[in-house]
Design a protein around this motif. Structure first.
Motif, short mmCIF file in Angstrom:
data_model
loop_
_atom_site.label_atom_id
_atom_site.label_comp_id
_atom_site.label_asym_id
_atom_site.label_seq_id
_atom_site.Cartn_x
_atom_site.Cartn_y
_atom_site.Cartn_z
N MET A 24 29.21 30.53 60.76
CA MET A 24 28.61 30.65 59.43
C MET A 24 27.17 30.16 59.41
N ALA A 25 26.86 29.14 60.20
CA ALA A 25 25.49 28.65 60.27
C ALA A 25 24.55 29.73 60.79
N PHE A 26 25.01 30.53 61.75
CA PHE A 26 24.16 31.60 62.29
C PHE A 26 24.14 32.81 61.36
N ILE A 27 25.23 33.09 60.67
CA ILE A 27 25.22 34.20 59.70
C ILE A 27 24.19 33.94 58.61
N HIS A 28 24.15 32.70 58.13
CA HIS A 28 23.25 32.35 57.03
C HIS A 28 21.96 31.69 57.52
N HIS A 29 21.61 31.88 58.77
CA HIS A 29 20.42 31.23 59.34
C HIS A 29 19.15 31.73 58.65
N VAL A 48 30.17 24.71 52.53
CA VAL A 48 29.14 24.93 51.51
C VAL A 48 27.76 24.65 52.08
N GLN A 49 27.63 23.59 52.85
CA GLN A 49 26.32 23.22 53.40
C GLN A 49 25.77 24.29 54.33
N VAL A 50 26.59 24.78 55.27
CA VAL A 50 26.08 25.79 56.21
C VAL A 50 25.86 27.12 55.51
N THR A 51 26.60 27.38 54.45
CA THR A 51 26.43 28.63 53.71
C THR A 51 25.09 28.66 52.99
N LEU A 52 24.72 27.58 52.34
CA LEU A 52 23.50 27.56 51.53
C LEU A 52 22.26 27.15 52.32
N ARG A 53 22.46 26.72 53.56
CA ARG A 53 21.35 26.19 54.35
C ARG A 53 20.25 27.22 54.62
N GLY A 54 20.59 28.50 54.61
CA GLY A 54 19.60 29.51 54.96
C GLY A 54 18.83 30.09 53.81
N TYR A 55 18.99 29.54 52.60
CA TYR A 55 18.42 30.21 51.44
C TYR A 55 17.43 29.33 50.69
N ALA A 71 31.46 33.78 50.27
CA ALA A 71 31.64 32.43 50.82
C ALA A 71 31.97 31.44 49.71
N LEU A 72 31.29 31.57 48.58
CA LEU A 72 31.58 30.68 47.45
C LEU A 72 33.00 30.90 46.95
N GLU A 73 33.43 32.14 46.89
CA GLU A 73 34.78 32.44 46.41
C GLU A 73 35.86 31.88 47.33
N LEU A 74 35.54 31.77 48.62
CA LEU A 74 36.53 31.28 49.58
C LEU A 74 36.61 29.76 49.62
N LYS A 117 29.93 19.62 44.89
CA LYS A 117 29.52 19.81 46.29
C LYS A 117 28.55 20.99 46.40
N ILE A 118 28.84 22.06 45.68
CA ILE A 118 27.95 23.23 45.73
C ILE A 118 26.59 22.89 45.13
N LEU A 119 26.59 22.19 44.00
CA LEU A 119 25.33 21.84 43.35
C LEU A 119 24.51 20.87 44.20
N GLN A 120 25.19 19.99 44.93
CA GLN A 120 24.46 19.08 45.82
C GLN A 120 23.71 19.87 46.90
N SER A 121 24.36 20.88 47.47
CA SER A 121 23.70 21.71 48.48
C SER A 121 22.67 22.65 47.86
N LEU A 122 22.92 23.05 46.63
CA LEU A 122 22.00 23.97 45.95
C LEU A 122 20.67 23.29 45.64
N ASP A 123 20.67 21.97 45.54
CA ASP A 123 19.43 21.24 45.26
C ASP A 123 18.34 21.60 46.27
N MET A 124 18.72 21.67 47.54
CA MET A 124 17.74 21.99 48.57
C MET A 124 17.24 23.43 48.43
#
Length: 849
Positions: free
Chosen positions: A760-765, A799-806, A779-782, A832-839
């Motif tokens: 997932m980290a490479f998909i959302h890189h 959640v972290q690796v999903t949002l890391r690329g955006y 990914a969010l739905e899962l 958890k999602i909002l914490q990662s969304l901050d970045m």
């Protein structure tokens, strides 16, 4: 027929009556109400678990639980926690009488009329659930933290009903098993199978039960009359031989240190290590069977200083849990941070003696502050002590705050009380609550008796409330003042703390101590030329630099001789970058110069971490392309100048991560494909696999079979399996990636959680320039399903690796619409999602520069 019908009606009435009595408590999971009722009703619990482990993962596991307990009141039913289908329960007996039971909302209910006041014996024959069994072809292991024992075994799955547990395990003859107890009887049961019976454990909570069964090799060592065994599946004999001695050294040293510190001998019957390939966590503190991720203990030929230190800290952390968590356990999982904070706090102390040449205050700073800030800087930050109504949400208690902010707070507590008085208080706490449960309030009560400070007020601000202050040094009427304000509110809250800052006049640096007790206070009669607002590991918050001091720090951070000052300024400069006070280009330029001029490996590790993050997350494609040649050259030049192989390996890994130029990719191909050595560093198969994936990500000339071809020559089965698993995500065909992502909805494809996270980290890189944003909503739905089926860290990491690329408005909109479409989404996952969304939000603003 009439008699049978009458009997069934009576049974139905009894069960429905029992269910009615428990109606409020029998919600799914383990409610706090149910747990409190059982704590009052049940005591003196002992479990004996029998299981028949087949040699195939396709055959279910038959088991029997024999439970002895004392029950005070038989007017209420006995409620076990068990996530199971009715046909998975074969037989239930109470006091040798067959029981008619019910399964209701993940509970097995035995009516009170089958029980007696006082001692009872319950026998349950069942097919084991597999919610927390990790079954592989050649081994399996249980992992029950925080409340997942109930997905496998009927039990009272709450931390304050401690019990003794023993095991009898049937298994193939060539296998072995490691449990909380010692093996004391081995019997041949057939030509191909055997049974091993294990001694009873000390009283422990269900989340600490452990059994690992399979093809494990054993290495043992005895010191001071205590034998410790290490069970592993490592096939690289050289890696094993160079790791065994330091691992045993660190285990025995940690045990001795903790016995001296606590004045309590090791409190359990044995300490064995179980090394598991790609284990979900770094370690897990089951007494008698401590799990470790195998690759965390068995390091490469040229480990970095950080890897060596991390191994020692991991071992010290899990060993500290034997006293803090296993011997004395929190009453409820809202207090899970109690055991984690002491494990980290003690580990930091233990490794000081093992690494005498390291700057351990710098280690504390770089380990805890950046990680804690990553969540505490967000509006969705959680406090250290959290609320929890049902243990099914206990996994949400875990996270960065309890592992990293809590040790910072504990460090403050030690400075308030003094290390000797804190040690005296902890010794009393452990002695008072040995083999029992205790809350944070219980500890604070003991510590308050030894302290002159109001620790309850201190605890309220630091432990029970989230967030951090913004701290600024300002000039008013030619005088210097310091101000603190909450980052996201207008409250009058004050974070009382001691900080150390530095005044600079005419290149003369002078450190000053300051006790910050109010929202605004005078510091000095005049403002210095420059001011560095925090220069050690004491002050906590967003320290804002004034514009002149910010420029001074950016131009001089790599020149100071004091490594702790340099590290602290780097940590707080990064926070100013994320706050919008520095452009990514200016920050990358500073890091490039720091690579060239800093020689301390601890600092270089921090610089390299920041470099990778700012390069990929905070910079757009144009800036990356423009900065890549300079950054690659700086890393390569430094690599050829330093003597230490560990530093060279650190620089190689960072270079491989950011290499983007044609020359850089050509050199990376030579290292990965031709196995060309760099700077005399012998790279491990795991290193090369990571570099191969980075090459596959960035090199358009490679075909889809590249990773599979590379995997054919890999000896390490775990590394080879991971490369084969992730290979589809690098395909040039979107349909292949679509199929891979869709396949993750199948639980079977998510069993190797670390492999999934890598994919997932490479998909959302970020390299993809958000081309794969189409997978974001899925990914969010899962995520909710992943929480229900995965280990406790999996949802957060997912959640972290999903949002890391955006870092775009579109990504923010997708998440916003997701919450709009799911108005009753679980609050813990939303946080958890909002914490990662901050970045994501911060990156969007930074990329405008």
């Amino acid at each position: 027929m009439k008699t049978l019908l009458t009997s069934l009606l009576i049974i139905t009435f009894l069960i429905s009556s029992c269910n009615h009595d428990q109606k409020k408590s029998l919600e799914k999971g383990v409610s706090k109400e149910l747990a409190e009722n059982r704590f009052e009703e049940i005591s003196d619990i002992a479990y004996h678990l029998e299981m028949n482990i087949p040699d195939s993962i396709n055959i279910p596991i038959k088991a029997k639980a024999s439970v002895n307990l004392t029950k005070k009141d038989i007017t209420t039913p006995l409620v076990f926690d068990f996530v199971s289908d009715p046909d998975h329960v074969i037989m239930v007996r109470a006091n040798n009488e067959k029981v008619y039971f019910s399964l209701e909302n993940e509970h097995l209910v035995i009516p009170g009329n089958y029980l007696k006041e006082g001692e009872n014996n319950i026998e349950i024959e069942f097919w084991m659930g597999e919610g927390a069994l990790n079954r592989n072809e050649k081994y399996l292991y249980s992992l029950f933290v925080p409340d997942r024992a109930r997905t496998v075994i009927p039990c009272f799955d709450q931390p304050d009903l401690k019990a003794k547990v023993s095991y009898a395990i049937d298994m193939p003859k060539t296998w072995t098993a490691i449990t909380n107890g010692k093996p004391y009887l081995e019997e041949e049961t057939s030509a191909t199978t055997k049974r091993i019976t294990y001694s009873e454990s000390k009283p422990i909570s269900t989340y600490l039960w452990a059994f690992a069964v399979g093809e494990f090799k054993k290495v043992s060592e005895t010191r001071n009359g205590m034998e410790i065994s290490m069970y592993h599946q490592e096939k690289d004999s050289l890696k094993l031989s160079r790791s065994i001695a330091p691992v045993f050294d660190q285990v025995f040293h940690s045990l001795q240190w903790l016995e001296n510190f606590t004045h309590i001998k090791y409190p359990f019957n044995k300490y064995d290590l179980v090394c598991i390939p790609s284990f979900q966590f770094s370690g897990m503190e089951h007494p008698g069977a401590v799990y470790y991720r195998q690759e965390k203990l068995f390091l490469s030929e040229t480990p970095t200083q950080e890897e060596l230190l991390n191994r020692a800290q991991l071992i010290a952390h899990e060993t500290a849990h034997m006293w803090f968590g296993d011997l004395v356990t929190m009453k409820w999982f809202s207090g899970v941070w109690q055991k984690e904070v002491f494990a980290n706090f003690m580990a930091d102390k233990i490794v000081k003696e093992q690494f005498p040449n390291l700057n351990h205050e710098l280690t504390f700073l770089t380990t805890h502050f950046p990680s804690s800030f990553s969540v505490d800087r967000t509006q969705a930050a959680n406090p250290i002590e959290q609320k929890l109504d049902n243990l099914e949400n206990a996994s949400s208690m875990y996270g960065t705050i309890i592992y990293h902010k809590a040790p910072i707070v504990m460090n403050q507590l030690e400075k308030l009380m003094g290390d000797h008085m804190l040690q005296q208080g902890l010794r009393k706490y452990l002695a008072t609550y040995s083999y029992k449960n205790a809350s944070w309030a219980d500890l604070i009560k003991i510590l308050t008796e030894l302290s002159e400070y109001d620790l309850e007020l201190w605890s309220k601000n630091w432990v029970n409330e989230p967030g951090r202050p913004i701290i600024e040094f300002v000039e008013e009427d030619d005088q210097l003042f310091v101000k603190q304000t909450p980052e996201y509110s207008d409250s009058s809250k004050v974070w009382a703390q001691r900080i150390k800052y530095m005044a600079v006049n005419n290149n003369q640096l002078q450190t000053e101590d300051l006790e910050l007790l109010t929202r605004k206070q005078k510091v000095a009669d005049e403002k210095p030329q420059f001011i560095l607002p925090s220069v050690d590991a004491s002050g906590y918050g967003l320290f804002l630099f004034d514009p002149i001091s910010l420029e001074y720090a950016l131009n001089n951070v790599y020149r100071w001789q004091d490594d702790l000052i340099t590290g602290s300024v780097l940590v707080h400069l990064y926070e100013n970058l994320l706050h919008g006070n520095v452009t990514p280009e200016k920050y990358l330029t500073m890091l490039c110069k720091s690579v060239e001029d800093i020689d301390n490996e601890q600092l270089l590790s921090l610089v390299c971490d920041q470099l990778s993050t700012v390069f990929w997350r905070c910079s757009g494609a144009e800036l990356r392309t423009r900065m890549a040649p300079e950054l690659e050259e700086a890393l390569l030049n430094k690599m050829n100048k330093v003597e230490h192989l560990s530093i060279r390996r650190l620089l190689i890994k960072t270079w491989a991560n950011i290499a983007l130029t044609p020359q850089g990719l050509k050199k990376l191909r030579q290292v990965v494909i031709r196995k060309k050595e760099m700077a005399d560093v012998q790279l491990s198969e795991r290193d090369l696999s990571t570099m191969a994936m980075q090459l596959a990500l960035k090199d358009s000339e490679l075909d889809d079979a590249f990773l599979l071809t590379m995997a054919e020559d890999v000896k390490d089965e775990d590394v080879r399996g991971m490369m084969e698993f992730v290979s589809p995500v690098f395909s040039k065909d979107d349909a292949v990636i679509d199929a891979f992502v869709e396949g993750l909805s199948n639980l079977e494809n998510r069993k190797k959680e670390n492999w999934v996270l890598t994919a997932m980290a490479f998909i959302h890189h970020p390299y993809h320039q958000e081309h794969n944003i189409k997978y974001l909503n899925a990914a969010l739905e899962l995520t909710k399903t992943i929480k229900e089926t995965g280990s406790l860290f999996f949802p957060m990491s997912w959640v972290q690796v999903t949002l890391r690329g955006y870092g775009s408005a579109e990504a923010l909109k997708i998440v916003g619409y997701f919450f709009k479409d799911n108005p009753v989404y679980p609050e813990d996952l939303k946080a958890k999602i909002l914490q990662s969304l901050d970045m994501v939000s911060r990156v969007r603003k930074m990329k405008r520069f």
